[in-house]
Design a protein around this motif. Sequence first.
Motif, PDB file in Angstrom:
ATOM      1  N   THR A   1      11.250   5.140   3.828  1.00  0.00           N
ATOM      2  CA  THR A   1      12.134   4.407   2.933  1.00  0.00           C
ATOM      3  C   THR A   1      11.377   3.615   1.861  1.00  0.00           C
ATOM      4  OG1 THR A   1      12.205   2.527   4.476  1.00  0.00           O
ATOM      5  CG2 THR A   1      13.942   4.175   4.671  1.00  0.00           C
ATOM      6  N   CYS A   2      10.063   3.857   1.726  1.00  0.00           N
ATOM      7  CA  CYS A   2       9.251   3.048   0.819  1.00  0.00           C
ATOM      8  C   CYS A   2       9.304   3.549  -0.623  1.00  0.00           C
ATOM      9  CB  CYS A   2       7.799   2.982   1.292  1.00  0.00           C
ATOM     10  SG  CYS A   2       6.868   4.522   1.070  1.00  0.00           S
ATOM     11  N   GLY A   3       9.899   4.721  -0.847  1.00  0.00           N
ATOM     12  CA  GLY A   3       9.977   5.254  -2.193  1.00  0.00           C
ATOM     13  C   GLY A   3       8.856   6.199  -2.555  1.00  0.00           C
ATOM     14  N   THR A   4       7.865   6.337  -1.679  1.00  0.00           N
ATOM     15  CA  THR A   4       6.749   7.261  -1.877  1.00  0.00           C
ATOM     16  C   THR A   4       6.966   8.480  -0.986  1.00  0.00           C
ATOM     17  OG1 THR A   4       5.241   5.415  -2.309  1.00  0.00           O
ATOM     18  CG2 THR A   4       4.237   7.511  -1.680  1.00  0.00           C
TER      19      THR A   4
ATOM     20  N   LEU B   1       1.029   9.628  -1.656  1.00  0.00           N
ATOM     21  CA  LEU B   1       1.573  10.227  -0.434  1.00  0.00           C
ATOM     22  C   LEU B   1       1.277   9.289   0.712  1.00  0.00           C
ATOM     23  CD1 LEU B   1       2.797  12.711   1.151  1.00  0.00           C
ATOM     24  CD2 LEU B   1       0.430  13.423   1.538  1.00  0.00           C
ATOM     25  N   VAL B   2       2.245   9.100   1.580  1.00  0.00           N
ATOM     26  CA  VAL B   2       2.083   8.246   2.752  1.00  0.00           C
ATOM     27  C   VAL B   2       2.041   9.120   4.008  1.00  0.00           C
ATOM     28  CG1 VAL B   2       3.199   6.494   4.171  1.00  0.00           C
ATOM     29  CG2 VAL B   2       3.218   6.276   1.691  1.00  0.00           C
ATOM     30  N   VAL B   3       1.063   8.851   4.870  1.00  0.00           N
ATOM     31  CA  VAL B   3       0.949   9.536   6.154  1.00  0.00           C
ATOM     32  C   VAL B   3       0.945   8.467   7.243  1.00  0.00           C
ATOM     33  CG1 VAL B   3      -0.514  10.989   7.602  1.00  0.00           C
ATOM     34  CG2 VAL B   3      -0.339  11.464   5.150  1.00  0.00           C
ATOM     35  N   VAL B   4       1.897   8.556   8.165  1.00  0.00           N
ATOM     36  CA  VAL B   4       2.040   7.498   9.172  1.00  0.00           C
ATOM     37  C   VAL B   4       1.997   8.087  10.579  1.00  0.00           C
ATOM     38  CG1 VAL B   4       3.475   5.620  10.037  1.00  0.00           C
ATOM     39  CG2 VAL B   4       3.428   6.114   7.603  1.00  0.00           C
ATOM     40  N   THR B   5       1.076   7.573  11.378  1.00  0.00           N
ATOM     41  CA  THR B   5       1.006   7.879  12.805  1.00  0.00           C
ATOM     42  C   THR B   5       1.126   6.558  13.544  1.00  0.00           C
ATOM     43  OG1 THR B   5      -0.544   9.677  12.336  1.00  0.00           O
ATOM     44  CG2 THR B   5      -0.334   8.990  14.627  1.00  0.00           C
ATOM     45  N   GLY B   6       2.036   6.481  14.512  1.00  0.00           N
ATOM     46  CA  GLY B   6       2.179   5.225  15.247  1.00  0.00           C
ATOM     47  C   GLY B   6       3.627   4.921  15.552  1.00  0.00           C
TER      48      GLY B   6
ATOM     49  N   MET C   1       0.830  -1.204   0.000  1.00  0.00           N
ATOM     50  CA  MET C   1       0.000   0.000   0.000  1.00  0.00           C
ATOM     51  C   MET C   1       0.866   1.256   0.000  1.00  0.00           C
ATOM     52  SD  MET C   1      -1.225   2.579   2.214  1.00  0.00           S
ATOM     53  CE  MET C   1      -1.357   1.982   3.892  1.00  0.00           C
ATOM     54  N   LEU C   2       1.907   1.258   0.827  1.00  0.00           N
ATOM     55  CA  LEU C   2       2.805   2.412   0.886  1.00  0.00           C
ATOM     56  C   LEU C   2       3.442   2.671  -0.483  1.00  0.00           C
ATOM     57  CD1 LEU C   2       4.737   1.710   4.244  1.00  0.00           C
ATOM     58  CD2 LEU C   2       2.768   3.201   3.919  1.00  0.00           C
ATOM     59  N   GLU C   3       3.881   1.618  -1.119  1.00  0.00           N
ATOM     60  CA  GLU C   3       4.581   1.761  -2.399  1.00  0.00           C
ATOM     61  C   GLU C   3       3.651   2.232  -3.516  1.00  0.00           C
ATOM     62  OE1 GLU C   3       6.131  -2.147  -2.873  1.00  0.00           O
ATOM     63  OE2 GLU C   3       7.764  -1.868  -1.425  1.00  0.00           O
ATOM     64  N   GLN C   4       2.364   1.900  -3.413  1.00  0.00           N
ATOM     65  CA  GLN C   4       1.418   2.222  -4.483  1.00  0.00           C
ATOM     66  C   GLN C   4       0.715   3.567  -4.274  1.00  0.00           C
ATOM     67  OE1 GLN C   4       0.715   0.274  -7.326  1.00  0.00           O
ATOM     68  NE2 GLN C   4       2.543  -0.850  -6.694  1.00  0.00           N
ATOM     69  N   SER C   5       0.920   4.203  -3.130  1.00  0.00           N
ATOM     70  CA  SER C   5       0.247   5.468  -2.831  1.00  0.00           C
ATOM     71  C   SER C   5       0.983   6.638  -3.482  1.00  0.00           C
ATOM     72  CB  SER C   5       0.188   5.681  -1.311  1.00  0.00           C
ATOM     73  OG  SER C   5      -0.528   4.650  -0.677  1.00  0.00           O
TER      74      SER C   5
END
Length: 469
Positions: free
Chosen positions: A207-210, A192-197, A186-190
Amino acid sequence: MNAHQDITAVDRIMDRARAAQAAFEDGATQDRYDRAAQAAAWAIMEPGRNRALAELSVKTTGLGNVPDKITKNHRKTLGLMRDIATAKTHGIVSDDPATGITEIARPIGVIGAVVPSTNPAATPANNIINALKCGNAIVLSPSPKGIAACEMLLGFIHAEFDKIGLDHDLVQMVPPPGSKEKTQRMLEQSDLVVVTGSQDNVRRAYTCGTPAIGVGAGNVTVIVDDTADLDAAAQKIAASKTFDNATSCSSENALVVVDAIYDAFVAAMARQGGALIPESGEAQIVERLWPDGKLNRSVIAQDADVMIDALGLTGQVPADTQFIAVETRGIGPDHPLSGEKLSRVVALYRAADFSDAAEIASRILEHQGAGHSIGLHSADENRALHLGETIPTCRVIVNQAHCFATGGAFNNGMPFSLSMGCGSWGGNSIDDNLNWRHFMQTTKIVREIPPVEPSVEEIFADYWADAGK
């Protein structure tokens, strides 16, 4: 389902999200984006649904308590809707004849959001509303314990979407059961990535490339100085520390109190249900709170009576105890009390004076929580400025209940959010509260204007006067 099928299922969801976003953007208006955001907000704020989400969240995660979850779901969402009510996220957002530049708001595309179990409804709702307001689709990856609440929230949102003719595929989640492989896809295909946690998830996002926005670890330290209103400080600290059983990353984890008012503050804290554990009892608390080197799940985010029993304090603290403050001096990896505790436990440090308190607080944050925030209870405005200029932090919260203030409040100017950027100190790309501006990009129309070209003398005259040519 094997690993290949898992990845294929994620790919299908991402494809559907991309198609839904393209249709959402095609011929869009500000009203379309606003209605979508309102639909998602009402899905969590409608009282019956809010209660159902709160009850399911506590039941499935074992974290927090229902009344405070209801309050959090309501106030965080209401505050966000206030923040975005007049925000322009479609069409021309600025037009400056002086520069010749016109800015046009554009969606980012498909947002991939990783959300924690501590706020399994409020955090995803916040991300969803921001994404829709700016014309995006969003796919969520909840923590394993947060899956049930996320599924319920999406069901409520889709029911609201049906009322206004919106595609369910605008808001989806990674198919359960969760796995690192599916989240990674999912991270790679998005877009923009938003991460809380967890910080592991944040590092994976970066480091996922997105393009990614991650937020840092909390470990809030609060200074109480000799000019503070001690009863007001104690009341605010108690309210903040106990809210939702300390699940918030903005809950106080360490109090640094100056010597001149230390005993008076401890007395004020006791009046608010804060029981003092002297330094002689520190080892017992550490042993019970980290029995195998990891936080004790029977203490994390539990009600006061459960926490007291798990720490072996039944009969040793007053009957009305709501949280405990453990006297300690140690800071660093060999002193776990100086880190985040996710429980109604706060470390208590005695400082010689304000200068010493600032130094202690800085050391705590450099160990854990750098960039997030620091609290100050003081009547001296210069001390807040000193902390802002010297401490590795993005926020200095002055004379407020910390967990209510950091993520936005109706009586301060911070954006309502459940995700706090921590700048370079916390290894983050943002130093602000995550907000709608992070879910939008712009295209600039650039026109020729009369040239604005200074002479070399205009630029360097002052420098030459000081340093010579």
